[in-house]
Every structure is written in structure tokens, then in C-alpha cells.
Design an enzyme around this catalytic site. Structure first.
Site, PDB file in Angstrom:
ATOM      1  N   HIS A  13       0.816  -1.211   0.000  1.00  0.00           N
ATOM      2  CA  HIS A  13       0.000   0.000   0.000  1.00  0.00           C
ATOM      3  C   HIS A  13       0.858   1.273   0.000  1.00  0.00           C
ATOM      4  O   HIS A  13       2.036   1.255   0.359  1.00  0.00           O
ATOM      5  CB  HIS A  13      -0.920   0.007   1.216  1.00  0.00           C
ATOM      6  CG  HIS A  13      -0.185   0.011   2.522  1.00  0.00           C
ATOM      7  ND1 HIS A  13       0.342   1.156   3.093  1.00  0.00           N
ATOM      8  CD2 HIS A  13       0.134  -0.993   3.376  1.00  0.00           C
ATOM      9  CE1 HIS A  13       0.934   0.864   4.219  1.00  0.00           C
ATOM     10  NE2 HIS A  13       0.832  -0.433   4.422  1.00  0.00           N
ATOM     11  N   TRP A  18       0.214   6.732   9.679  1.00  0.00           N
ATOM     12  CA  TRP A  18       1.102   6.248  10.744  1.00  0.00           C
ATOM     13  C   TRP A  18       2.476   5.864  10.213  1.00  0.00           C
ATOM     14  O   TRP A  18       3.440   5.884  10.964  1.00  0.00           O
ATOM     15  CB  TRP A  18       0.456   5.094  11.506  1.00  0.00           C
ATOM     16  CG  TRP A  18      -0.482   5.575  12.580  1.00  0.00           C
ATOM     17  CD1 TRP A  18      -0.961   6.848  12.752  1.00  0.00           C
ATOM     18  CD2 TRP A  18      -1.041   4.783  13.636  1.00  0.00           C
ATOM     19  NE1 TRP A  18      -1.795   6.901  13.840  1.00  0.00           N
ATOM     20  CE2 TRP A  18      -1.863   5.658  14.407  1.00  0.00           C
ATOM     21  CE3 TRP A  18      -0.944   3.451  14.005  1.00  0.00           C
ATOM     22  CZ2 TRP A  18      -2.575   5.212  15.520  1.00  0.00           C
ATOM     23  CZ3 TRP A  18      -1.659   3.005  15.111  1.00  0.00           C
ATOM     24  CH2 TRP A  18      -2.459   3.882  15.865  1.00  0.00           C
ATOM     25  N   LYS A 102       8.087   4.388  16.995  1.00  0.00           N
ATOM     26  CA  LYS A 102       9.130   3.366  16.985  1.00  0.00           C
ATOM     27  C   LYS A 102      10.306   3.707  17.895  1.00  0.00           C
ATOM     28  O   LYS A 102      10.872   2.816  18.544  1.00  0.00           O
ATOM     29  CB  LYS A 102       9.581   3.098  15.543  1.00  0.00           C
ATOM     30  CG  LYS A 102       8.485   2.418  14.738  1.00  0.00           C
ATOM     31  CD  LYS A 102       8.838   2.210  13.276  1.00  0.00           C
ATOM     32  CE  LYS A 102       7.659   1.554  12.549  1.00  0.00           C
ATOM     33  NZ  LYS A 102       7.919   1.416  11.104  1.00  0.00           N
ATOM     34  N   ARG A 119      12.249  -7.718  12.651  1.00  0.00           N
ATOM     35  CA  ARG A 119      12.907  -8.327  11.496  1.00  0.00           C
ATOM     36  C   ARG A 119      13.029  -9.845  11.574  1.00  0.00           C
ATOM     37  O   ARG A 119      13.246 -10.501  10.558  1.00  0.00           O
ATOM     38  CB  ARG A 119      14.315  -7.734  11.333  1.00  0.00           C
ATOM     39  CG  ARG A 119      14.366  -6.232  11.265  1.00  0.00           C
ATOM     40  CD  ARG A 119      13.442  -5.653  10.209  1.00  0.00           C
ATOM     41  NE  ARG A 119      13.711  -6.175   8.884  1.00  0.00           N
ATOM     42  CZ  ARG A 119      12.965  -5.951   7.807  1.00  0.00           C
ATOM     43  NH1 ARG A 119      11.869  -5.219   7.918  1.00  0.00           N
ATOM     44  NH2 ARG A 119      13.287  -6.460   6.640  1.00  0.00           N
TER      45      ARG A 119
END
Length: 240
Positions: A13, A18, A102, A119
Site C-alpha cells: 500500500h 502512521w 518506533k 525483522r
């Protein structure tokens, strides 16, 4: 001669609000940013210029993916293809990280731990509170989604792969086998999970796989649905 099936165009997308704010989004149903809308329209223009027409479109139950698909198809200017909207293609559920900025998450849990959650393949963040999780699920408005109690409140990438595969097996793979052209609009982690399976990427190697926003990837398969080519749309257009 290698027998080929249909063509799959895979698309993450466009930028969400955000993504722009550097927050963990997961199953939060946030919309596209202004740039994200422009991203999606640009993809539609590029697909139209390249002559693509789709028999099937597959997307998640999240607005940032469904709106990206809508903008792409509107700009593509073709009759609407059959469309499947499924929670199975949702982004990875980020548990307690959902909604956190984050850098804030790195301070709260430790940068290395957060990196492993983001990850790695097997590790999942702490589970989201049951009431908050139920609210996330109610916001998705997907009649085919199981009750919140039956859904995970956090996921590793392995968990994400397990829920994506039935959509591939039951919907996408049969369409490709019939020679159809499929557009899949998903999320960074649901697409990373699928690529791990299709490309037989190792558990450690998947950590380095990135999926860029709004950069279509054109995939071709042989008769056994093994990948025989994967070409960024930009490279494909440049070669013509």
C-alpha cells in the site's frame, strides 16, 4: 519450453498516516496520507501505461490497502475485476507495540529487542490487551473475520505466514493456474511472509528482505507455481 501461468503484480500500500508518523500500525485501521493517495494514483498510471488488465484483485481488510487498491483501479480505468478482501492479508499483528512510535518502543523495550521483533521470523511482541484487540477487530468491518477471541493478539512473522497461506492456496494460486492476471495489494509483513514461502528464503535471511511502499513487483510462475521471474514494474517499463 517452460509453461507459464498467469501474472501476479504484488503491491505494498501507499504511505499511511502512521507510516508518516513512524508508528507501529499492524491491525490499526488508519488511512492513507496525502502522499499515499498520490502513490496509489501513480501506480495506477504506470500500470495503465504498461498495458496491465486484471481478472482478480486481492487485498486485506485494512483501509490503507483497500484504499490503495481503489485508487489504483480508478486510475487504471478498466472494468472492476473480481475483488477479494480478506483479513488473512492483513499486516502482522504487532501486539503491545501497536500504535507506539518506533523510537518510543526502542526506549521502552530496548532497541535490539524491538529489532528482533520487527525483522526476525519466530519472535512476537508482547500480546495486546484483550479489550484493545477486540476493538481493533471490530473496526475492520470484515464479515468473514473470526471472532476476536479466535484471532491472535500478537504475531511473529511465522504466525503471519501461517494465516496468509490459505488465501494463497485457495484464492490466488487457482487464479494463476487458470492463466489469470492478479493484483495483490498487501502490507510489508504479509508480503514478506509470502515471499519467504515462494522464494524459499531462510529464517535468518528474511530479516534483510524489504518491501517498499507503492513499488509494484511483477511476478511470473511456471506450471508448478514456482517463481521464474520477478521484475519491478519500473524496470519492466524501462526495458520496453
Amino acid at each position: 519450453m517452460t509453461l507459464q501461468t498467469g501474472t501476479l503484480v504484488v503491491l505494498r500500500h501507499g504511505q499511511s498516516i502512521w507510516n508518516r508518523a513512524n508508528r507501529f500500525t499492524g491491525w490499526s485501521d488508519v488511512g492513507l496520507s496525502v502522499q499515499g493517495v498520490a502513490d496509489a494514483q501513480r501506480v495506477g498510471e504506470r500500470l495503465r501505461e504498461a498495458g496491465f488488465r486484471f481478472d482478480l484483485a486481492v487485498t486485506s481488510a485494512l483501509l490503507r490497502a483497500t484504499d490503495t487498491l481503489a485508487h489504483v483501479l480508478r486510475t487504471l480505468e478498466q472494468p472492476p475485476p473480481r475483488t477479494v478482501r480478506s483479513w488473512r492479508l492483513n499486516d502482522r499483528h504487532y501486539g503491545m507495540l501497536t500504535g507506539m512510535e518506533k523510537d518510543e518502543a526502542a526506549l521502552a523495550y530496548g532497541a535490539e529487542r524491538v529489532r528482533q521483533w520487527r525483522r526476525g521470523f519466530d519472535l512476537a511482541p508482547p500480546a495486546l490487551d484483550a479489550d484493545l484487540h477486540a476493538a481493533l477487530v471490530r473496526a475492520l468491518h470484515d464479515d468473514a473475520m473470526p471472532h476476536a477471541d479466535a484471532l491472535p493478539r500478537t504475531e511473529s512473522l511465522r504466525d503471519t505466514l501461517r494465516r496468509v497461506l490459505p488465501l494463497w492456496d485457495e484464492c490466488v494460486a487457482p487464479a494463476l493456474t487458470r492463466g489469470q492476471s492478479v493484483l495483490m495489494v498487501g502490507h510489508g509483513n504479509s508480503l514478506r511472509a509470502l515471499f519467504k514461502q515462494l522464494d524459499n528464503i531462510g529464517d535468518d535471511a528474511i530479516a534483510s528482505v524489504e518491501v517498499a511502499h507503492a513499488e509494484p513487483l511483477v511476478m511470473k510462475f511456471d506450471a508448478t507455481l514456482s517463481v521464474i521471474s520477478r521484475t519491478p514494474l519500473a524496470a519492466l517499463a524501462a526495458s520496453r
